[in-house]
Design a protein around this motif. Structure first.
Motif, PDB file in Angstrom:
ATOM      1  N   ARG A  97       0.834  -1.189   0.000  1.00 43.54           N
ATOM      2  CA  ARG A  97       0.000   0.000   0.000  1.00 43.54           C
ATOM      3  C   ARG A  97       0.874   1.247   0.000  1.00 43.54           C
ATOM      4  NH1 ARG A  97      -3.107  -2.513   4.139  1.00 43.54           N
ATOM      5  NH2 ARG A  97      -2.388  -0.913   5.587  1.00 43.54           N
ATOM      6  N   LEU A  98       0.504   2.203  -0.828  1.00 44.58           N
ATOM      7  CA  LEU A  98       1.349   3.365  -1.051  1.00 44.58           C
ATOM      8  C   LEU A  98       1.299   4.368   0.099  1.00 44.58           C
ATOM      9  CD1 LEU A  98       3.179   4.922  -3.022  1.00 44.58           C
ATOM     10  CD2 LEU A  98       1.128   5.918  -4.037  1.00 44.58           C
ATOM     11  N   LEU A  99       0.120   4.591   0.693  1.00 49.66           N
ATOM     12  CA  LEU A  99      -0.041   5.689   1.627  1.00 49.66           C
ATOM     13  C   LEU A  99       0.358   5.351   3.052  1.00 49.66           C
ATOM     14  CD1 LEU A  99      -3.377   7.295   0.374  1.00 49.66           C
ATOM     15  CD2 LEU A  99      -1.016   7.868  -0.237  1.00 49.66           C
ATOM     16  N   VAL A 213       3.622  -5.067 -33.899  1.00 45.97           N
ATOM     17  CA  VAL A 213       3.854  -5.333 -32.481  1.00 45.97           C
ATOM     18  C   VAL A 213       2.968  -4.403 -31.664  1.00 45.97           C
ATOM     19  CG1 VAL A 213       5.507  -5.267 -30.581  1.00 45.97           C
ATOM     20  CG2 VAL A 213       6.237  -6.076 -32.834  1.00 45.97           C
ATOM     21  N   ASN A 214       2.155  -4.972 -30.784  1.00 41.60           N
ATOM     22  CA  ASN A 214       1.378  -4.213 -29.809  1.00 41.60           C
ATOM     23  C   ASN A 214       1.967  -4.457 -28.420  1.00 41.60           C
ATOM     24  OD1 ASN A 214      -0.389  -3.376 -31.839  1.00 41.60           O
ATOM     25  ND2 ASN A 214      -1.797  -5.070 -31.481  1.00 41.60           N
ATOM     26  N   PHE A 215       1.982  -3.420 -27.601  1.00 41.21           N
ATOM     27  CA  PHE A 215       2.616  -3.520 -26.282  1.00 41.21           C
ATOM     28  C   PHE A 215       1.699  -2.884 -25.242  1.00 41.21           C
ATOM     29  CE2 PHE A 215       5.233  -1.465 -22.981  1.00 41.21           C
ATOM     30  CZ  PHE A 215       5.886  -2.568 -22.467  1.00 41.21           C
ATOM     31  N   ASN A 216       1.707  -3.437 -24.036  1.00 46.71           N
ATOM     32  CA  ASN A 216       0.922  -2.838 -22.962  1.00 46.71           C
ATOM     33  C   ASN A 216       1.662  -2.968 -21.633  1.00 46.71           C
ATOM     34  OD1 ASN A 216      -0.292  -5.198 -21.251  1.00 46.71           O
ATOM     35  ND2 ASN A 216      -0.560  -5.823 -23.400  1.00 46.71           N
ATOM     36  N   ALA A 217       1.399  -2.021 -20.759  1.00 50.36           N
ATOM     37  CA  ALA A 217       1.959  -2.039 -19.400  1.00 50.36           C
ATOM     38  C   ALA A 217       0.866  -1.591 -18.444  1.00 50.36           C
ATOM     39  CB  ALA A 217       3.164  -1.107 -19.296  1.00 50.36           C
ATOM     40  N   ASN A 218       0.708  -2.293 -17.333  1.00 48.20           N
ATOM     41  CA  ASN A 218      -0.319  -1.909 -16.375  1.00 48.20           C
ATOM     42  C   ASN A 218       0.141  -2.197 -14.945  1.00 48.20           C
ATOM     43  OD1 ASN A 218      -1.721  -4.599 -15.414  1.00 48.20           O
ATOM     44  ND2 ASN A 218      -1.393  -4.809 -17.638  1.00 48.20           N
ATOM     45  N   LYS A 219      -0.398  -1.437 -14.044  1.00 48.98           N
ATOM     46  CA  LYS A 219      -0.078  -1.605 -12.626  1.00 48.98           C
ATOM     47  C   LYS A 219      -1.230  -1.073 -11.787  1.00 48.98           C
ATOM     48  CE  LYS A 219       2.796   0.170  -8.897  1.00 48.98           C
ATOM     49  NZ  LYS A 219       2.638  -1.065  -8.112  1.00 48.98           N
ATOM     50  N   THR A 220      -1.458  -1.732 -10.674  1.00 46.10           N
ATOM     51  CA  THR A 220      -2.442  -1.272  -9.704  1.00 46.10           C
ATOM     52  C   THR A 220      -1.726  -0.746  -8.465  1.00 46.10           C
ATOM     53  OG1 THR A 220      -4.101  -2.862 -10.480  1.00 46.10           O
ATOM     54  CG2 THR A 220      -4.410  -1.920  -8.274  1.00 46.10           C
ATOM     55  N   PHE A 221      -1.954   0.526  -8.170  1.00 48.45           N
ATOM     56  CA  PHE A 221      -1.403   1.146  -6.968  1.00 48.45           C
ATOM     57  C   PHE A 221      -2.437   1.005  -5.840  1.00 48.45           C
ATOM     58  CE2 PHE A 221       0.511   3.242 -10.591  1.00 48.45           C
ATOM     59  CZ  PHE A 221       1.858   3.329 -10.241  1.00 48.45           C
ATOM     60  N   ARG A 226      -8.955  -0.091   1.013  1.00 49.78           N
ATOM     61  CA  ARG A 226     -10.129  -0.206   0.152  1.00 49.78           C
ATOM     62  C   ARG A 226     -10.033   0.619  -1.129  1.00 49.78           C
ATOM     63  NH1 ARG A 226     -15.269   0.036   4.372  1.00 49.78           N
ATOM     64  NH2 ARG A 226     -14.663  -1.788   5.649  1.00 49.78           N
ATOM     65  N   MET A 227      -8.963   1.327  -1.316  1.00 49.09           N
ATOM     66  CA  MET A 227      -8.851   2.202  -2.485  1.00 49.09           C
ATOM     67  C   MET A 227      -7.631   1.816  -3.324  1.00 49.09           C
ATOM     68  SD  MET A 227      -8.642   6.386  -2.606  1.00 49.09           S
ATOM     69  CE  MET A 227     -10.192   6.516  -1.706  1.00 49.09           C
ATOM     70  N   ALA A 228      -7.853   1.704  -4.639  1.00 52.30           N
ATOM     71  CA  ALA A 228      -6.768   1.332  -5.552  1.00 52.30           C
ATOM     72  C   ALA A 228      -6.865   2.168  -6.825  1.00 52.30           C
ATOM     73  CB  ALA A 228      -6.834  -0.144  -5.883  1.00 52.30           C
ATOM     74  N   LEU A 229      -5.702   2.488  -7.385  1.00 53.65           N
ATOM     75  CA  LEU A 229      -5.622   3.244  -8.631  1.00 53.65           C
ATOM     76  C   LEU A 229      -4.900   2.389  -9.661  1.00 53.65           C
ATOM     77  CD1 LEU A 229      -6.122   5.992 -10.073  1.00 53.65           C
ATOM     78  CD2 LEU A 229      -3.782   6.606  -9.366  1.00 53.65           C
ATOM     79  N   GLN A 230      -5.590   2.076 -10.753  1.00 56.49           N
ATOM     80  CA  GLN A 230      -4.991   1.235 -11.796  1.00 56.49           C
ATOM     81  C   GLN A 230      -4.570   2.103 -12.982  1.00 56.49           C
ATOM     82  OE1 GLN A 230      -7.320  -1.313 -14.559  1.00 56.49           O
ATOM     83  NE2 GLN A 230      -6.209  -3.029 -13.611  1.00 56.49           N
ATOM     84  N   PHE A 231      -3.334   1.924 -13.420  1.00 63.38           N
ATOM     85  CA  PHE A 231      -2.806   2.599 -14.606  1.00 63.38           C
ATOM     86  C   PHE A 231      -2.619   1.568 -15.713  1.00 63.38           C
ATOM     87  CE2 PHE A 231       0.914   3.297 -17.268  1.00 63.38           C
ATOM     88  CZ  PHE A 231       0.596   4.497 -17.882  1.00 63.38           C
ATOM     89  N   SER A 283     -10.617   2.701  -7.965  1.00 65.00           N
ATOM     90  CA  SER A 283     -11.568   1.757  -7.348  1.00 65.00           C
ATOM     91  C   SER A 283     -11.613   2.010  -5.833  1.00 65.00           C
ATOM     92  CB  SER A 283     -11.150   0.314  -7.627  1.00 65.00           C
ATOM     93  OG  SER A 283     -11.072   0.081  -9.017  1.00 65.00           O
ATOM     94  N   PHE A 284     -12.811   2.054  -5.285  1.00 67.88           N
ATOM     95  CA  PHE A 284     -12.940   2.272  -3.838  1.00 67.88           C
ATOM     96  C   PHE A 284     -14.252   1.630  -3.347  1.00 67.88           C
ATOM     97  CE2 PHE A 284     -14.584   5.910  -6.143  1.00 67.88           C
ATOM     98  CZ  PHE A 284     -15.833   6.121  -5.596  1.00 67.88           C
TER      99      PHE A 284
END
Length: 284
Positions: A97-99, A213-221, A226-231, A283-284
């Motif tokens: 968790r980041l915070l 070529v297709n490329f993707n990167a994702n991460k959930t912070f 109960r709160m998450a930020l997905q990039f 998401s929360f």
């Protein structure tokens, strides 16, 4: 009295054979990989998409009663298709968790997932066309003749033999083939004699291939319990390769030389340039 027999036929004879091979593997350390290869051949005497050629009429039947003249590779035939995709979960950090975890670096670097899709596909076939109106003849040959001694497999590579174009500058001998300006060599063809059909078969040449070529990167912070930020970042046609359509394939419209645009590629596939999409979801 005059009697005429008119024959209408709407059937098509076709065959399709293929070999499909697939492999998938989940490795340790978060790596997943899969690949698919299809080798196929479709043959018919007419294809539904036959008229999808810019400035070309050669795909129409040479001589209706003799369907053997038009039996060849289907217009949609793609002999070789290879795709590979993979996902890599980076072995860095744990994505805490980041915070309120205190591990800011760990939270930022951890939990990233990278993925990509590679597509390699051979081009679509197309037919060399002609449309010459000779005075005194109602029959128009819709395909040319190929000059003797020419190997059909070499007319999209190497250099042109050179010839005159109708109404514009001639094609210089030594002009490189396989390019956007001259994909195939129209100088290896001759206009057929008045009232005769050409000897070039249907769907003779293979058009430009497709490499993408297709490329993707994702991460959930994880911000809190109960709160998450997905990039998520998505890169389509990562290397910005121009995916070209088939060239103009009508080589004769008269007997004054090959047409001005024969062999030239003027269109690219839809949405072929690099596209980048970035998104955030809370998401929360």
């Amino acid at each position: 009295l005059e009697f005429r027999r008119v024959l209408f036929r709407s059937d098509v004879n076709s065959s399709y054979n293929s070999l499909v091979a697939s492999i998938s593997k989940r490795f340790s350390k978060g790596v997943t990989f899969a690949a698919n290869y299809t080798w196929s051949k479709s043959i018919d005497d007419y294809s539904q998409s036959e008229t999808n050629y810019a400035g070309e009429t050669g795909a129409n039947a040479q001589y209706g009663p003799d369907r053997v003249l038009d039996r060849a590779r289907s217009t949609f035939n793609v002999p070789h298709v290879f795709t590979a995709n993979g996902v890599w979960e980076l072995p860095v950090g744990q994505g805490k968790r980041l915070l309120n975890s205190g591990g800011v670096l760990d939270a930022v670097l951890g939990g990233w997932q990278l993925g990509g899709i590679l597509t390699l596909q051979q081009g679509l076939p197309f037919t060399i066309g002609a449309n010459i109106n000779d005075a005194g003849y109602t029959f128009r040959a819709n395909r040319p003749n190929m000059k003797s001694g020419i190997d059909i497999n070499t007319i999209t590579s190497g250099v042109s033999a050179g010839c005159n174009r109708a109404g514009t500058a001639a094609i210089a001998a030594g002009t490189k083939l396989g390019t956007r300006d001259l994909y195939f060599d129209p100088c290896v063809f001759d206009a057929p004699a008045a009232g005769t059909i050409g000897n070039v078969t249907r769907n003779t040449i293979i058009g430009p291939d497709l490499r993408n070529v297709n490329f993707n990167a994702n991460k959930t912070f994880h911000l809190t319990e109960r709160m998450a930020l997905q990039f998520r970042g998505e890169f389509f046609n990562l290397f910005n390769r121009v995916q070209m359509r088939n060239p103009a394939a009508r080589v004769f419209s008269n007997r004054n030389g090959v047409t001005a645009n024969a062999g030239q590629i003027t269109e690219s596939l839809d949405a072929s340039a690099r596209q980048i999409q970035l998104g955030l979801k809370l998401s929360f």
